[in-house]
Motif scaffolding. Structure first.
Motif, PDB file in Angstrom:
ATOM      1  N   THR A   7       0.775  -1.284   0.132  1.00 40.45           N
ATOM      2  CA  THR A   7      -0.012  -0.044   0.097  1.00 40.45           C
ATOM      3  C   THR A   7       0.975   1.363   0.025  1.00 40.45           C
ATOM      4  N   VAL A   8       0.760   2.234  -0.949  1.00 40.34           N
ATOM      5  CA  VAL A   8       1.483   3.399  -0.888  1.00 40.34           C
ATOM      6  C   VAL A   8       0.445   4.469  -1.101  1.00 40.34           C
ATOM      7  N   THR A   9       0.756   5.713  -0.690  1.00 41.95           N
ATOM      8  CA  THR A   9       0.070   6.882  -0.655  1.00 41.95           C
ATOM      9  C   THR A   9       0.329   7.806  -1.982  1.00 41.95           C
ATOM     10  N   ILE A  10      -0.409   8.180  -2.653  1.00 40.10           N
ATOM     11  CA  ILE A  10       0.143   8.875  -3.957  1.00 40.10           C
ATOM     12  C   ILE A  10      -0.838  10.111  -4.049  1.00 40.10           C
ATOM     13  N   PRO A  11      -0.444  11.284  -4.195  1.00 43.24           N
ATOM     14  CA  PRO A  11      -1.356  12.636  -4.376  1.00 43.24           C
ATOM     15  C   PRO A  11      -2.379  12.380  -5.522  1.00 43.24           C
ATOM     16  N   GLU A  12      -3.645  12.854  -5.089  1.00 43.08           N
ATOM     17  CA  GLU A  12      -4.679  12.309  -5.965  1.00 43.08           C
ATOM     18  C   GLU A  12      -4.709  12.784  -7.536  1.00 43.08           C
ATOM     19  N   ASP A  13      -4.175  13.991  -7.653  1.00 43.81           N
ATOM     20  CA  ASP A  13      -3.964  14.619  -9.178  1.00 43.81           C
ATOM     21  C   ASP A  13      -2.747  13.706  -9.581  1.00 43.81           C
ATOM     22  N   LEU A  14      -1.782  13.217  -9.191  1.00 46.34           N
ATOM     23  CA  LEU A  14      -0.850  12.708 -10.006  1.00 46.34           C
ATOM     24  C   LEU A  14      -1.294  11.097 -10.301  1.00 46.34           C
TER      25      LEU A  14
END
Length: 97
Positions: A7-14
């Motif tokens: 599980t990773v967290t990525i900015p929504e726009d990216l």
């Protein structure tokens, strides 16, 4: 090849941009390719640092020549990709260019 789910967290726009670009190959394949690319660049930076410690900094002429050579290689790869052919040219398989 074995895989593992993380599980990773990525900015929504990216993430929205990546999903659009990943399309057919899928998000996991796209992210794996990006991570491999980043890892390879990090290793290359380590090598450059070591070489500069051993042999001194790269001159602007050397850097310019390397950039020109990379551009030529990119052009050749694009040509091969466009034609669907992978010619060996004057060098046989396994030989350095």
């Amino acid at each position: 090849m074995a895989t593992k789910k993380v599980t990773v967290t990525i900015p929504e726009d990216l993430l929205d941009e990546i999903r659009g670009e990943a399309a057919e190959r899928g998000l996991s394949a796209y992210v794996s390719e990006a991570l491999r690319f980043k890892r390879d660049r990090d290793r290359l930076q380590e090598l450059v640092g070591w070489l500069e410690e051993e042999h001194g900094p790269v001159t602007e002429d050397e850097r310019s020549a390397a950039v020109d050579e990379l551009a030529e290689l990119d052009t050749e790869h694009e040509r091969r990709r466009a034609t669907g052919r992978h010619e060996t040219g004057k060098h046989g398989a396994g030989e350095a260019a």
